[in-house]
Design an enzyme around this catalytic site. Sequence first.
Site, PDB file in Angstrom:
ATOM      1  CG  ASP A   1      -7.835   2.157  -2.640  1.00  0.00           C
ATOM      2  OD1 ASP A   1      -6.780   1.867  -2.031  1.00  0.00           O
ATOM      3  OD2 ASP A   1      -8.953   1.748  -2.287  1.00  0.00           O
TER       4      ASP A   1
ATOM      5  CD  GLU B   1      -7.724   3.069   1.630  1.00  0.00           C
ATOM      6  OE1 GLU B   1      -7.359   2.445   0.631  1.00  0.00           O
ATOM      7  OE2 GLU B   1      -8.497   2.607   2.491  1.00  0.00           O
TER       8      GLU B   1
ATOM      9  CG  ASP C   1      -2.084  -0.830   1.232  1.00  0.00           C
ATOM     10  OD1 ASP C   1      -3.106  -0.394   0.715  1.00  0.00           O
ATOM     11  OD2 ASP C   1      -1.980  -1.964   1.708  1.00  0.00           O
TER      12      ASP C   1
ATOM     13  CB  ILE D   1      -3.436  -2.048  -2.370  1.00  0.00           C
ATOM     14  CG1 ILE D   1      -2.019  -2.158  -2.929  1.00  0.00           C
ATOM     15  CG2 ILE D   1      -4.109  -3.431  -2.449  1.00  0.00           C
ATOM     16  CD1 ILE D   1      -1.252  -3.352  -2.396  1.00  0.00           C
ATOM     17  CG  ASP D   2     -10.323  -0.888  -4.193  1.00  0.00           C
ATOM     18  OD1 ASP D   2     -10.698  -0.801  -3.010  1.00  0.00           O
ATOM     19  OD2 ASP D   2     -11.096  -1.068  -5.140  1.00  0.00           O
TER      20      ASP D   2
ATOM     21  CG  ASP E   1     -12.957   2.286  -1.734  1.00  0.00           C
ATOM     22  OD1 ASP E   1     -11.822   1.862  -2.009  1.00  0.00           O
ATOM     23  OD2 ASP E   1     -13.391   2.368  -0.562  1.00  0.00           O
TER      24      ASP E   1
ATOM     25  CB  THR F   1      -5.855  -4.255   1.783  1.00  0.00           C
ATOM     26  OG1 THR F   1      -6.019  -2.905   1.385  1.00  0.00           O
ATOM     27  CG2 THR F   1      -4.451  -4.456   2.273  1.00  0.00           C
TER      28      THR F   1
HETATM   29  P1  AMP Z   1     -14.302  -4.593  -1.653  1.00  0.00           P
HETATM   30  O1  AMP Z   1     -12.990  -5.142  -2.093  1.00  0.00           O
HETATM   31  O2  AMP Z   1     -15.248  -4.323  -2.762  1.00  0.00           O
HETATM   32  O3  AMP Z   1     -14.914  -5.413  -0.548  1.00  0.00           O
HETATM   33  O4  AMP Z   1     -14.043  -3.150  -1.091  1.00  0.00           O
HETATM   34  C1  AMP Z   1     -12.901  -2.781  -0.401  1.00  0.00           C
HETATM   35  C2  AMP Z   1     -13.164  -1.405   0.145  1.00  0.00           C
HETATM   36  O5  AMP Z   1     -14.266  -1.428   1.026  1.00  0.00           O
HETATM   37  C3  AMP Z   1     -12.039  -0.832   0.966  1.00  0.00           C
HETATM   38  O6  AMP Z   1     -11.195  -0.076   0.151  1.00  0.00           O
HETATM   39  C4  AMP Z   1     -12.752   0.032   1.999  1.00  0.00           C
HETATM   40  O7  AMP Z   1     -12.546   1.414   1.734  1.00  0.00           O
HETATM   41  C5  AMP Z   1     -14.214  -0.275   1.806  1.00  0.00           C
HETATM   42  N1  AMP Z   1     -14.988  -0.496   3.024  1.00  0.00           N
HETATM   43  C6  AMP Z   1     -14.557  -0.594   4.302  1.00  0.00           C
HETATM   44  N2  AMP Z   1     -15.598  -0.750   5.167  1.00  0.00           N
HETATM   45  C7  AMP Z   1     -16.724  -0.752   4.418  1.00  0.00           C
HETATM   46  C8  AMP Z   1     -18.114  -0.861   4.728  1.00  0.00           C
HETATM   47  N3  AMP Z   1     -18.559  -1.035   5.972  1.00  0.00           N
HETATM   48  N4  AMP Z   1     -18.999  -0.791   3.704  1.00  0.00           N
HETATM   49  C9  AMP Z   1     -18.569  -0.639   2.431  1.00  0.00           C
HETATM   50  N5  AMP Z   1     -17.255  -0.529   2.086  1.00  0.00           N
HETATM   51  C10 AMP Z   1     -16.338  -0.584   3.057  1.00  0.00           C
HETATM   52 MG    MG Z   2     -10.252   0.657  -1.372  1.00  0.00          MG
END
Ligand code: AMP
Ligand code: MG
Length: 322
Positions: free
Chosen positions: A122, A70, A47, A124-125, A265, A127
Amino acid sequence: MSDQSRELATAVTAVRSAARACRAVQERLVRPEALQKGDKSPVTVADFASQAIICAELERALPRDPVVGEEDADTLRHEAPLLKEVVERVAEQRDAVSAEQVLAWIDRGTASATSERYWTLDPIDGTKGFLRREQYAIALALIERGRVEIGVLGCPNLPLDGGLGALFTAVRGQPTRMQDLWSEKPARTVSVAKLERADQARFCESVESGHSDQDESARIAEDLGIKTEPFRIDSQCKYAAVARNDASIYLRLPTRADYREKIWDHAAGSLVVESAGGRVTDADGAPLDFTRGATLAHNRGIVATCGSIHDEVIAAVLRARG
Ligand code: AMP
Ligand code: MG
């Protein structure tokens, strides 16, 4: 339309370089070397290295552009062994660098989202997907006057032409393009599915049940007559999947009333889908509002589709959410 070729070329160079650093970290990952941030999400060497590399490249080519990223360097500054590794990974992508320089590059990405024009990153989206050696994305977008103008997604583990690693680029007003992430093979345009009815759709969602309400999405799918199982992948690879017709719906349904989606995101991914012919709104069917700072404060949830079925999907989402 302004000519964004310099911005696009810079973003592509930056994302490719960051992706190589992420891959190098992943190859060395014997155990998930994560430390806990305040919000408990794992933060890795990759990251920080990714944010440093991308901010360095943006600083070199477009020094006046702020970056809303981020990460920040606060925790890293006090973690000497971790910092040493981050500096090593950054140095592999750029000439020898000092720890202070790397920390400064990371902190270059802490601008507030208030300028007329800024990048959002981001590094690393997904993680958690990265730590599982599954899907993750390096996501970089240019926002001007509250509109996403450029979106770049580097997806190191996404299959493409028998290998792994896909790069998606979108410039407002032009078709989304996909190409090999690691080499200069020619790009091709991608388009969303052409569907008349949602019952023919395949939908994707987060792997993490804490990020999207999977029970609710199952009810929505049933309501729409979708028989196939959801396709669960981490990160903005979900937007890439809709853009290139691996899936035709991406549902992200709030699990908590107080959660606000972060701009990094969704900025790059939403333009990648729209420029491939799809539609992206929140779960109420409202457009994503990128004029509210670092979060989508006026939106709840995300629905991205191939377009033609969007209204039908939103109607089902509204029925399910009462
Ligand atoms: P994903 O890989 O689609 O599950 O999304 C990852 C992203 O979800 C991360 O970069 C976080 O910023 C975000 N995230 C963290 N907590 C939550 C939450 N409660 N609801 C939705 N997104 C979240
Ligand atoms: Mg992210």
